[in-house]
Design an enzyme around this catalytic site. Structure first.
Site, short mmCIF file in Angstrom:
data_model
loop_
_atom_site.label_atom_id
_atom_site.label_comp_id
_atom_site.label_asym_id
_atom_site.label_seq_id
_atom_site.Cartn_x
_atom_site.Cartn_y
_atom_site.Cartn_z
CE LYS A 87 -63.44 89.72 33.28
NZ LYS A 87 -62.24 88.90 33.08
C1 E4P Z 1 -59.22 90.00 33.82
O1 E4P Z 1 -60.29 90.32 34.23
C2 E4P Z 1 -58.77 90.22 32.44
O2 E4P Z 1 -59.53 89.45 31.57
C3 E4P Z 1 -57.30 89.92 32.34
O3 E4P Z 1 -56.64 90.57 33.40
C4 E4P Z 1 -56.68 90.29 31.01
O4 E4P Z 1 -55.29 90.15 31.10
P1 E4P Z 1 -54.30 90.13 29.83
O5 E4P Z 1 -54.39 91.47 29.18
O6 E4P Z 1 -52.96 89.84 30.39
O7 E4P Z 1 -54.81 89.05 28.92
#
Ligand code: E4P
Length: 219
Positions: A87
């Site tokens: 990622k």
């Molecule tokens: C996933 O890939 C993201 O990091 C995550 O959904 C972020 O979510 P949030 O905005 O609720 O922290």
């Protein structure tokens, strides 16, 4: 549409898997910290545990922000398990690193995407997945679902192969709306997934069926 769970909590991951709907997992440094998993060695061990539970893709986020660092870190992460997806943040060096990973057969998830322009760059670099953060867009009084629709339209017109992974989902309604908007995948907390089960008429209807069955059997 595929379902990923957005957590580093092993119990939640197992519960979603047991439900029979789990296609993968996304994590981020904040989710790791929430579980008390800190330091590279512990975090990498935790990724290995997640990959033992889940057959589908597991996104593991890099901490580096420079090209060399992202590539080095991503290569190490990719060695943890065959289903690790690196990622990478949507930054200049991140896009360069995505191109490197794509050319070297390593899957990527481009994260922190908030605009269609960013989506196009990530797709051009060959990202496997693209994560528009719909909840965080909504937090700024813009429309996260509209962003998914726009990206889905562009990807359809341009025939980009990058999959749209709707992220930052905070409720069940956003899952349904993401599905309608053209997301290939939703990643969400267990609570939002389980929320899809709920409808008062289901509860009322089931209670009535069971009561009628009992009445019929008493005769
Ligand atoms: C996933 O890939 C993201 O990091 C995550 O959904 C972020 O979510 P949030 O905005 O609720 O922290």
């Amino acid at each position: 549409m595929k379902f990923f769970i957005d957590t580093a909590n092993l119990d939640d991951i197992k519960e979603a898997k047991d439900l029979g709907i789990l296609d993968g997992v996304t994590t981020n440094p904040s989710l790791m910290a929430k579980e008390g998993i800190t330091g590279t060695a512990k975090i990498n061990k935790h990724y290995a545990k997640i990959c033992e539970i889940v057959e589908g893709d597991v996104s593991a986020e890099v901490i580096s922000t420079d090209y060399k660092g992202i590539v080095a870190e991503g290569k190490k992460l990719a060695k943890i398990a065959p289903n690790i997806v690196v990622k990478v943040p949507m930054i200049r060096d991140g896009v360069k690193a995505i191109r490197y990973f794509t050319d070297n057969g390593i899957k990527t998830n481009c994260t922190l995407v908030f605009s269609a322009g960013q989506a196009i760059l990530a797709a051009k670099a060959g990202a496997t997945y693209l994560s528009p953060f719909i909840g965080r867009v909504d937090d700024t009084n813009w429309d996260g679902i509209q962003l998914i629709e726009t990206i889905a339209d562009i990807f359809e017109i341009q025939q980009f192969e990058t999959e749209i992974l709707a992220a930052s989902i905070r409720n069940s309604k956003a899952i349904v709306e993401s599905a309608l908007a053209g997301a290939d995948i939703v990643t969400c907390p267990l609570k939002s997934i389980l929320g899809l089960l709920n409808h008062p008429l289901t509860d009322i209807g089931l209670a009535k069926f069971l009561a009628d069955y009992e009445k019929g059997n008493k005769k």
